[in-house]
Design a protein around this motif. Structure first.
Motif, short mmCIF file in Angstrom:
data_model
loop_
_atom_site.label_atom_id
_atom_site.label_comp_id
_atom_site.label_asym_id
_atom_site.label_seq_id
_atom_site.Cartn_x
_atom_site.Cartn_y
_atom_site.Cartn_z
N PRO A 387 0.80 -1.23 0.00
CA PRO A 387 0.00 0.00 0.00
C PRO A 387 0.83 1.28 0.00
O PRO A 387 0.35 2.33 -0.41
CB PRO A 387 -0.84 -0.12 1.28
N GLU A 388 2.07 1.18 0.45
CA GLU A 388 2.93 2.37 0.52
C GLU A 388 3.54 2.71 -0.83
O GLU A 388 3.78 3.90 -1.13
CB GLU A 388 4.06 2.14 1.54
N THR A 389 3.79 1.71 -1.64
CA THR A 389 4.55 1.96 -2.87
C THR A 389 3.84 1.52 -4.16
O THR A 389 4.32 1.82 -5.25
CB THR A 389 5.90 1.23 -2.81
N GLN A 390 2.72 0.81 -4.05
CA GLN A 390 2.12 0.23 -5.25
C GLN A 390 0.65 0.61 -5.45
O GLN A 390 -0.12 -0.16 -6.00
CB GLN A 390 2.27 -1.30 -5.22
N GLN A 391 0.27 1.81 -5.01
CA GLN A 391 -1.10 2.26 -5.21
C GLN A 391 -1.47 2.24 -6.70
O GLN A 391 -2.57 1.83 -7.08
CB GLN A 391 -1.27 3.68 -4.67
N GLU A 392 -0.55 2.66 -7.55
CA GLU A 392 -0.86 2.73 -8.98
C GLU A 392 -1.03 1.36 -9.62
O GLU A 392 -1.59 1.24 -10.71
CB GLU A 392 0.25 3.47 -9.72
N ASN A 393 -0.59 0.32 -8.95
CA ASN A 393 -0.67 -1.03 -9.51
C ASN A 393 -1.99 -1.73 -9.17
O ASN A 393 -2.24 -2.84 -9.66
CB ASN A 393 0.50 -1.88 -9.03
N LEU A 394 -2.81 -1.09 -8.34
CA LEU A 394 -4.14 -1.61 -8.06
C LEU A 394 -5.07 -1.12 -9.16
O LEU A 394 -5.35 0.07 -9.27
CB LEU A 394 -4.63 -1.13 -6.69
N ILE A 395 -5.56 -2.02 -9.97
CA ILE A 395 -6.39 -1.67 -11.12
C ILE A 395 -7.81 -2.14 -10.88
O ILE A 395 -8.06 -3.32 -10.63
CB ILE A 395 -5.85 -2.32 -12.42
N PHE A 396 -8.76 -1.21 -10.94
CA PHE A 396 -10.17 -1.58 -10.85
C PHE A 396 -10.57 -2.18 -12.19
O PHE A 396 -10.57 -1.53 -13.22
CB PHE A 396 -11.03 -0.35 -10.54
N ALA A 397 -10.92 -3.45 -12.18
CA ALA A 397 -11.15 -4.17 -13.44
C ALA A 397 -12.46 -4.96 -13.40
O ALA A 397 -12.54 -6.08 -13.89
CB ALA A 397 -9.97 -5.09 -13.75
N LYS A 398 -13.47 -4.36 -12.80
CA LYS A 398 -14.78 -5.00 -12.82
C LYS A 398 -15.27 -5.12 -14.25
O LYS A 398 -15.76 -6.16 -14.68
CB LYS A 398 -15.76 -4.16 -12.00
N TYR A 399 -15.13 -4.02 -15.00
CA TYR A 399 -15.40 -4.05 -16.43
C TYR A 399 -14.08 -4.20 -17.15
O TYR A 399 -13.23 -3.30 -17.11
CB TYR A 399 -16.09 -2.75 -16.88
N ARG A 400 -13.88 -5.33 -17.79
CA ARG A 400 -12.62 -5.59 -18.48
C ARG A 400 -12.86 -5.69 -19.97
O ARG A 400 -13.99 -5.69 -20.44
CB ARG A 400 -11.99 -6.89 -17.98
N LYS A 401 -11.80 -5.78 -20.71
CA LYS A 401 -11.90 -5.91 -22.15
C LYS A 401 -10.70 -6.69 -22.66
O LYS A 401 -9.76 -6.96 -21.91
CB LYS A 401 -11.99 -4.54 -22.83
N ARG A 402 -10.74 -7.01 -23.92
CA ARG A 402 -9.65 -7.79 -24.51
C ARG A 402 -8.36 -6.97 -24.56
O ARG A 402 -8.39 -5.74 -24.54
CB ARG A 402 -10.03 -8.24 -25.91
N PHE A 403 -7.24 -7.64 -24.62
CA PHE A 403 -5.94 -6.98 -24.68
C PHE A 403 -5.68 -6.52 -26.11
O PHE A 403 -5.00 -7.20 -26.88
CB PHE A 403 -4.82 -7.93 -24.25
N ASP A 404 -6.21 -5.40 -26.49
CA ASP A 404 -6.01 -4.94 -27.87
C ASP A 404 -5.52 -3.50 -27.92
O ASP A 404 -5.41 -2.91 -28.99
CB ASP A 404 -7.30 -5.07 -28.68
N SER A 405 -5.22 -2.93 -26.76
CA SER A 405 -4.68 -1.56 -26.67
C SER A 405 -5.56 -0.52 -27.35
O SER A 405 -5.08 0.50 -27.82
CB SER A 405 -3.26 -1.51 -27.29
N SER A 406 -6.87 -0.77 -27.41
CA SER A 406 -7.79 0.22 -27.97
C SER A 406 -8.67 0.76 -26.86
O SER A 406 -8.66 0.26 -25.73
CB SER A 406 -8.67 -0.41 -29.05
#
Length: 529
Positions: A387-406
């Motif tokens: 929690p001290e150093t990795q706040q940005e690495n917590l990703i809210f991903a309830k709605y996800r999508k394919r890995f297509d960088s779009s």
């Protein structure tokens, strides 16, 4: 408020809702005058298609010219649970209740009143089409009543008192109607819609039509929205707003409205159309859609993915819908290589999800390392993040999508689902003093997620706290949590960026935008703004 005298309607060749895929992806691409309209059944079909397009448009804020994810913006961001690791000033200010941060157009209600105008047109004119059969005309009116009721509920949750317009092409400078008067009209609309609309839809082959059954008005969708309406009506009565109702309106007691909210949820469950799915099906709810848990969704066609112009039209800013639902996501989901714009505060995440026992801890969130690199990104359990150093690495991903960088987003956002609708019933039970019934409903949602049951020996305070936190766990990111806090007057308790004075002064409702005051001497601003 001034409404245009030119009616925007859809021009299409679909026949009487026979093709749902086509029907739900239409848009009001061209304009017709009233003299040209309401001559054939196809005109009714086109107008209902335009209506649902406008519901989608208001949902994602397309009318403002860019997609800020208004559904999420209004119903979640100021709950106190969110942070911008990237230091995005706009999201940060909104999360602290500084609702003017994104400019006046962000909270303009124009797009909502475009939907209401279209609904009014259908209600006033559908019967003029003498070549259409009576049942077809009535169903069109049912859709109009459903959309108008849902839209007005959205408006009154955001702004409290809003102009109540029940006439098309109305250019009168309308004042804002008291909330209770608007809620009473919403109740009328939805009850009338429920009496007309079917429980589900079948296609031309007699097969279950999942698109229409989930993405258009049904009896269950009406009940799901009515449950929320009745909770707000009970709250308005408790606040002494009964004198604001129109003359002759039959305003009930708060307890009676809580009973109606309970009945509405019961009707959804007893219809046999919906069920609480297992925790192993969480991803199906959000990735695939059309599940038995979902009651009403906003339609988006994966078949048209990933072309620009999916359900609005070339050059109409349509892929902003996609970006609006992907503010939480970064590479490899999207092309965003910088630090994530917004996610849940790490301390709030750990407070709500201390262990992996709760399946939602890892079904609604992911840990993502090295996502700013083109390759080499790594998924880890979000529960292992520092929690001290990795706040940005917590990703809210309830709605996800394919890995297509779009930024295109093929999933249907969910407006109503049984998972958290049960918690509205729990709240109604609690407000009536039936703590045991409230705990029983909370436990249904907890147990599904893998948590143990709460004991009935809990104090009233602890029961409410558990209810609040269960809403935050189950409904996060679905435009529910902030409105729960608002109705229970605990926004400032949960959000340190909003003071108790702000809440007392009414600044927890959004301001009225400047465009509402143009040529309207009867318009007033919300208190505190």
């Amino acid at each position: 408020m001034r409404l245009t005298k030119i009616t925007i309607v859809l021009l299409c060749s679909i026949l009487l809702w026979c093709s749902c895929e086509d029907f739900l992806t239409q848009e009001p691409r061209h304009a017709k005058t009233q003299e040209d309209m309401w001559k054939t059944p196809q005109d009714i079909t086109a107008s209902v298609g335009a209506l649902y397009y406008l519901v989608r448009d208001a949902f994602e804020g397309n009318a403002v010219g860019y997609g800020w994810g208004d559904y999420f913006l209004f119903g979640d961001v100021a709950s106190g649970d969110w942070i911008s690791p990237a230091g995005d000033g706009d999201w940060t200010r909104i999360s602290k209740g500084q609702f003017r941060a994104l400019g006046e157009q962000t909270f303009s209600w124009k797009r909502f009143y475009r939907t209401i105008e279209q609904a009014n047109l259908i209600l006033e004119n559908a019967s003029k089409v003498t070549s259409a059969n009576a049942d077809f005309i009535e169903e069109a009116k049912g859709h109009a009543l459903f959309a108008r009721g849902y839209t007005y509920l959205t408006l009154t949750r955001i702004f409290k008192d809003v102009p109540l317009n029940l006439r098309s092409q109305n250019i009168d400078p309308l004042a804002r109607s008291p909330r209770m008067q608007v809620l009473l009209q919403i109740e009328k609309d939805l009850l009338a819609a429920k009496a007309i609309l079917p429980a589900k839809y079948m296609d031309e082959r007699g097969q279950y039509d999942k698109n229409k059954s989930h993405c258009m008005g049904t009896k269950g969708a009406c009940d799901a929205i009515l449950a929320r309406v009745y909770m707000w009506m009970a709250y308005a009565v408790e606040k002494g707003e009964t004198t604001n109702a129109a003359a002759g309106e039959n305003v009930k007691t708060a307890e009676a409205y809580y009973d109606l909210a309970i009945k509405a949820v019961n009707d959804v469950e007893q219809s046999g159309e919906y069920q609480l799915l297992a925790a192993t099906d969480y991803r199906d709810i959000f990735d695939k859609g059309y599940t038995r848990e979902s009651i009403f969704e906003i339609y988006y066609s994966d078949d048209e993915y990933p072309r620009r112009g999916d359900w609005a039209g070339e050059g109409d800013g349509t892929n902003y819908y996609g970006s609006a639902m992907t503010w939480w996501l970064v590479h490899p989901y999207t092309s965003r290589m910088g630090i994530v714009n917004i996610t849940m505060k790490m301390e709030r995440y750990q407070e709500l999800f201390p262990t992996a026992v709760d399946k939602r801890a890892t079904e609604f969130f992911v840990g993502l390392l090295d996502y700013q690199q083109p390759t080499g990104y790594q998924f880890v359990s979000p529960l292992t993040l520092n929690p001290e150093t990795q706040q940005e690495n917590l990703i809210f991903a309830k709605y996800r999508k394919r890995f297509d960088s779009s930024y295109d987003f093929p999933n249907n956002p969910i407006v109503s689902r049984l998972g958290w609708l049960i918690l509205f019933r729990a709240e109604a039970h609690f407000k009536k003093g039936d703590k045991d019934a409230a705990i029983a409903d909370i436990n249904r949602v907890r147990n599904r997620a893998g948590l143990t049951s709460l004991p009935t020996s809990l104090s009233a305070k602890n029961t409410f706290d558990e209810l609040r936190d269960e809403f935050r766990r189950e409904a996060i990111g679905e435009s529910v949590v902030y409105y729960f806090l608002l109705r229970n007057e605990i926004v400032s308790t949960m959000n340190p960026g909003i003071s108790s004075l702000d809440e007392q002064q009414g600044r927890t409702y959004w301001p009225i935008s400047e465009d509402a005051f143009r040529n309207n001497q009867n318009m007033t601003q919300n208190k505190g703004w």
